[in-house]
Design a protein around this motif. Sequence first.
Motif, PDB file in Angstrom:
ATOM      1  N   GLU A 157     -11.590 -49.869 -64.529  1.00 16.77           N
ATOM      2  CA  GLU A 157     -10.598 -48.828 -64.792  1.00 16.77           C
ATOM      3  C   GLU A 157     -10.904 -48.113 -66.110  1.00 16.77           C
ATOM      4  N   MET A 158     -11.299 -48.887 -67.130  1.00 20.53           N
ATOM      5  CA  MET A 158     -11.601 -48.291 -68.419  1.00 20.53           C
ATOM      6  C   MET A 158     -12.809 -47.361 -68.332  1.00 20.53           C
ATOM      7  N   ARG A 159     -13.845 -47.757 -67.581  1.00 24.89           N
ATOM      8  CA  ARG A 159     -15.030 -46.896 -67.429  1.00 24.89           C
ATOM      9  C   ARG A 159     -14.672 -45.590 -66.716  1.00 24.89           C
ATOM     10  N   LEU A 160     -13.793 -45.682 -65.714  1.00 25.37           N
ATOM     11  CA  LEU A 160     -13.367 -44.478 -65.012  1.00 25.37           C
ATOM     12  C   LEU A 160     -12.577 -43.562 -65.942  1.00 25.37           C
ATOM     13  N   ILE A 161     -11.709 -44.143 -66.750  1.00 29.08           N
ATOM     14  CA  ILE A 161     -10.929 -43.343 -67.700  1.00 29.08           C
ATOM     15  C   ILE A 161     -11.845 -42.692 -68.728  1.00 29.08           C
ATOM     16  N   GLU A 162     -12.875 -43.409 -69.164  1.00 32.35           N
ATOM     17  CA  GLU A 162     -13.808 -42.844 -70.142  1.00 32.35           C
ATOM     18  C   GLU A 162     -14.533 -41.634 -69.569  1.00 32.35           C
ATOM     19  N   ARG A 163     -14.878 -41.705 -68.288  1.00 34.81           N
ATOM     20  CA  ARG A 163     -15.546 -40.542 -67.668  1.00 34.81           C
ATOM     21  C   ARG A 163     -14.596 -39.346 -67.608  1.00 34.81           C
ATOM     22  N   ILE A 164     -13.346 -39.602 -67.241  1.00 31.15           N
ATOM     23  CA  ILE A 164     -12.370 -38.511 -67.205  1.00 31.15           C
ATOM     24  C   ILE A 164     -12.126 -37.966 -68.604  1.00 31.15           C
ATOM     25  N   MET A 165     -12.161 -38.846 -69.605  1.00 32.89           N
ATOM     26  CA  MET A 165     -11.973 -38.405 -70.988  1.00 32.89           C
ATOM     27  C   MET A 165     -13.086 -37.473 -71.429  1.00 32.89           C
ATOM     28  N   ARG A 166     -14.316 -37.767 -70.989  1.00 26.58           N
ATOM     29  CA  ARG A 166     -15.425 -36.868 -71.327  1.00 26.58           C
ATOM     30  C   ARG A 166     -15.191 -35.482 -70.729  1.00 26.58           C
ATOM     31  N   GLU A 167     -14.688 -35.443 -69.495  1.00 23.58           N
ATOM     32  CA  GLU A 167     -14.379 -34.153 -68.879  1.00 23.58           C
ATOM     33  C   GLU A 167     -13.264 -33.441 -69.645  1.00 23.58           C
ATOM     34  N   CYS A 168     -12.275 -34.218 -70.105  1.00 24.90           N
ATOM     35  CA  CYS A 168     -11.197 -33.622 -70.899  1.00 24.90           C
ATOM     36  C   CYS A 168     -11.727 -33.082 -72.221  1.00 24.90           C
ATOM     37  N   TYR A 169     -12.672 -33.792 -72.794  1.00 25.91           N
ATOM     38  CA  TYR A 169     -13.259 -33.332 -74.060  1.00 25.91           C
ATOM     39  C   TYR A 169     -13.988 -32.003 -73.873  1.00 25.91           C
ATOM     40  N   VAL A 170     -14.747 -31.901 -72.765  1.00 23.81           N
ATOM     41  CA  VAL A 170     -15.442 -30.637 -72.475  1.00 23.81           C
ATOM     42  C   VAL A 170     -14.436 -29.515 -72.266  1.00 23.81           C
ATOM     43  N   GLU A 171     -13.360 -29.797 -71.547  1.00 23.95           N
ATOM     44  CA  GLU A 171     -12.333 -28.790 -71.311  1.00 23.95           C
ATOM     45  C   GLU A 171     -11.651 -28.386 -72.612  1.00 23.95           C
ATOM     46  N   GLU A 172     -11.427 -29.355 -73.500  1.00 29.50           N
ATOM     47  CA  GLU A 172     -10.822 -29.061 -74.802  1.00 29.50           C
ATOM     48  C   GLU A 172     -11.725 -28.165 -75.636  1.00 29.50           C
ATOM     49  N   GLN A 173     -13.018 -28.465 -75.633  1.00 30.31           N
ATOM     50  CA  GLN A 173     -13.963 -27.636 -76.375  1.00 30.31           C
ATOM     51  C   GLN A 173     -14.004 -26.211 -75.813  1.00 30.31           C
ATOM     52  N   ARG A 174     -13.951 -26.100 -74.489  1.00 30.84           N
ATOM     53  CA  ARG A 174     -13.984 -24.769 -73.874  1.00 30.84           C
ATOM     54  C   ARG A 174     -12.745 -23.975 -74.260  1.00 30.84           C
ATOM     55  N   CYS A 175     -11.568 -24.606 -74.227  1.00 27.32           N
ATOM     56  CA  CYS A 175     -10.342 -23.907 -74.611  1.00 27.32           C
ATOM     57  C   CYS A 175     -10.404 -23.452 -76.071  1.00 27.32           C
ATOM     58  N   GLU A 176     -10.932 -24.290 -76.937  1.00 29.68           N
ATOM     59  CA  GLU A 176     -11.036 -23.918 -78.351  1.00 29.68           C
ATOM     60  C   GLU A 176     -11.980 -22.732 -78.527  1.00 29.68           C
ATOM     61  N   GLN A 177     -13.088 -22.730 -77.781  1.00 30.28           N
ATOM     62  CA  GLN A 177     -14.005 -21.593 -77.854  1.00 30.28           C
ATOM     63  C   GLN A 177     -13.350 -20.319 -77.344  1.00 30.28           C
ATOM     64  N   GLU A 178     -12.574 -20.443 -76.270  1.00 24.93           N
ATOM     65  CA  GLU A 178     -11.864 -19.275 -75.721  1.00 24.93           C
ATOM     66  C   GLU A 178     -10.866 -18.733 -76.743  1.00 24.93           C
ATOM     67  N   LEU A 179     -10.159 -19.619 -77.428  1.00 25.19           N
ATOM     68  CA  LEU A 179      -9.183 -19.186 -78.435  1.00 25.19           C
ATOM     69  C   LEU A 179      -9.862 -18.495 -79.601  1.00 25.19           C
ATOM     70  N   VAL A 180     -10.972 -19.031 -80.043  1.00 29.84           N
ATOM     71  CA  VAL A 180     -11.708 -18.393 -81.144  1.00 29.84           C
ATOM     72  C   VAL A 180     -12.188 -17.006 -80.730  1.00 29.84           C
ATOM     73  N   CYS A 181     -12.696 -16.891 -79.506  1.00 31.98           N
ATOM     74  CA  CYS A 181     -13.178 -15.603 -79.012  1.00 31.98           C
ATOM     75  C   CYS A 181     -12.038 -14.591 -78.927  1.00 31.98           C
ATOM     76  N   ALA A 182     -10.883 -15.006 -78.388  1.00 35.78           N
ATOM     77  CA  ALA A 182      -9.732 -14.094 -78.284  1.00 35.78           C
ATOM     78  C   ALA A 182      -9.252 -13.665 -79.666  1.00 35.78           C
ATOM     79  N   SER A 183      -9.268 -14.572 -80.634  1.00 33.08           N
ATOM     80  CA  SER A 183      -8.856 -14.219 -81.998  1.00 33.08           C
ATOM     81  C   SER A 183      -9.807 -13.208 -82.616  1.00 33.08           C
ATOM     82  N   LYS A 184     -11.105 -13.351 -82.334  1.00 31.88           N
ATOM     83  CA  LYS A 184     -12.070 -12.381 -82.857  1.00 31.88           C
ATOM     84  C   LYS A 184     -11.858 -11.001 -82.246  1.00 31.88           C
ATOM     85  N   VAL A 185     -11.464 -10.970 -80.972  1.00 29.47           N
ATOM     86  CA  VAL A 185     -11.176  -9.677 -80.334  1.00 29.47           C
ATOM     87  C   VAL A 185      -9.998  -9.009 -81.037  1.00 29.47           C
ATOM     88  N   LEU A 186      -8.958  -9.774 -81.296  1.00 31.83           N
ATOM     89  CA  LEU A 186      -7.780  -9.207 -81.963  1.00 31.83           C
ATOM     90  C   LEU A 186      -8.089  -8.797 -83.401  1.00 31.83           C
TER      91      LEU A 186
END
Length: 430
Positions: A384-413
């Motif tokens: 169960e822990m190994r499965l959660i760790e894999r999902i956490m890696r996907e969450c980390y990638v999604e978190e990084q993508r959202c942060e990049q999107e926010l930085v890009c939108a702020s630069k546009v403004l």
Amino acid sequence: MAPSAQLNEGVGLTPRLFKALVQSPTATMQAHVAAYVPTIGQHVQSVAPSKQVMAQYWCPIVLEQGDGRRQVLHVDPLAVRQFRRVLAKELKHVQEKRQRMLRRIQDIRGGVPPTSAKTLATRVGRELANAEVRIGQPLVQSLPPAARVLHVLVEASPQMVQLDLVCRRLAEELPGVLEQADCQYVTFTPLTTLKKVAAASDGVPAALEEPINWADAEAWESAEAWLGELAAAKGALLARRGSASASGSLRVAPSLRRLATADALGPGGGALLLVACNPPADVEGAVELLRRSDMVLQVAGVFGASPEDPEPVMERLVDAAAPGSALHLFFGPEYWRRFAALQRRRLATLREDEGVAEAAALAGGEGAGAEDEGGEIVEPKVLEMRLIERIMRECYVEEQRCEQELVCASKVLDRTLVAPEDIQAAMRGV
């Protein structure tokens, strides 16, 4: 007002923000040349139904058309702020989800008995031996014996941090690989994420489209000179990292189309070697071309500074290519030397802990190694822990993508996404 031409990407824009702005019929309006303020007065309708917010308050962006030409649009700040608000909610949701999973992992680890130093030392020893073997890993793998000409496509982008090593390895390894496969000719094509003008200014050489007989010493010297020129462009390319000009996508379909056509019209026997660290953005078109071609594809995924994992996309290319195609990852000797040094220090510490544990067991009257009969801890919660760790890696990638999107939108403004001189050049059609 929606843009009038077919647009492929935005300069400095993330794919999601680009799609959100271009697909909205009211988020953008066409920029006008010459007398800016008088002309912009024609576009009073900006945020319906209000007539008070005029187009000169909108934010400029630069989009690139399919033929390479650039177009300037003005973006409604309200549309960007709404996009940023949605992203902020998504980011908060992903962070909360990751924190919940982290707490669950900590609970599981608290209930699982610790792994012995002996077991960890055995595993680290295997990883150390594997790393020492990989230090001498070649960049170029064996070619099919039916290959007559090898087409080498090398990525030259700001994310290709090992470009000089790649060029040096190609010059060293290609003659032996070509001789082993009885392949007579080779061509070289640079793949860049920059526009042709910017790439040329950084020293990226033009493609060597005419097949070179590698057995001819004089002809091979020209190939080595080309690789040396490409390696010398690394400094200028890395200097562009973080700039708007470095945000372009890697595209392989145009080069594949040219090479596949030449192979189909010629005697055939072509093989492809793709050396890249970024996933190609035009993977769908590349897959269709490879399915119609008989050329074998060898992909060397090089460790670089790509923000995305290129392996899934590269696997799609290999699966679509002719039988005998393969993908391998190349991290470079320096990466494996550092990893081996880290594991060597870790192994020494574990062996010290193992000696202390054995001494304590003997002092307590227990047989050495009695605590670790099978060398493995079988616990359902570990799965169960190994499965959660894999999902956490996907969450980390999604978190990084959202942060990049926010930085890009702020630069546009903030109107800092694209330099003013780049906007002026796009307005002039340069």
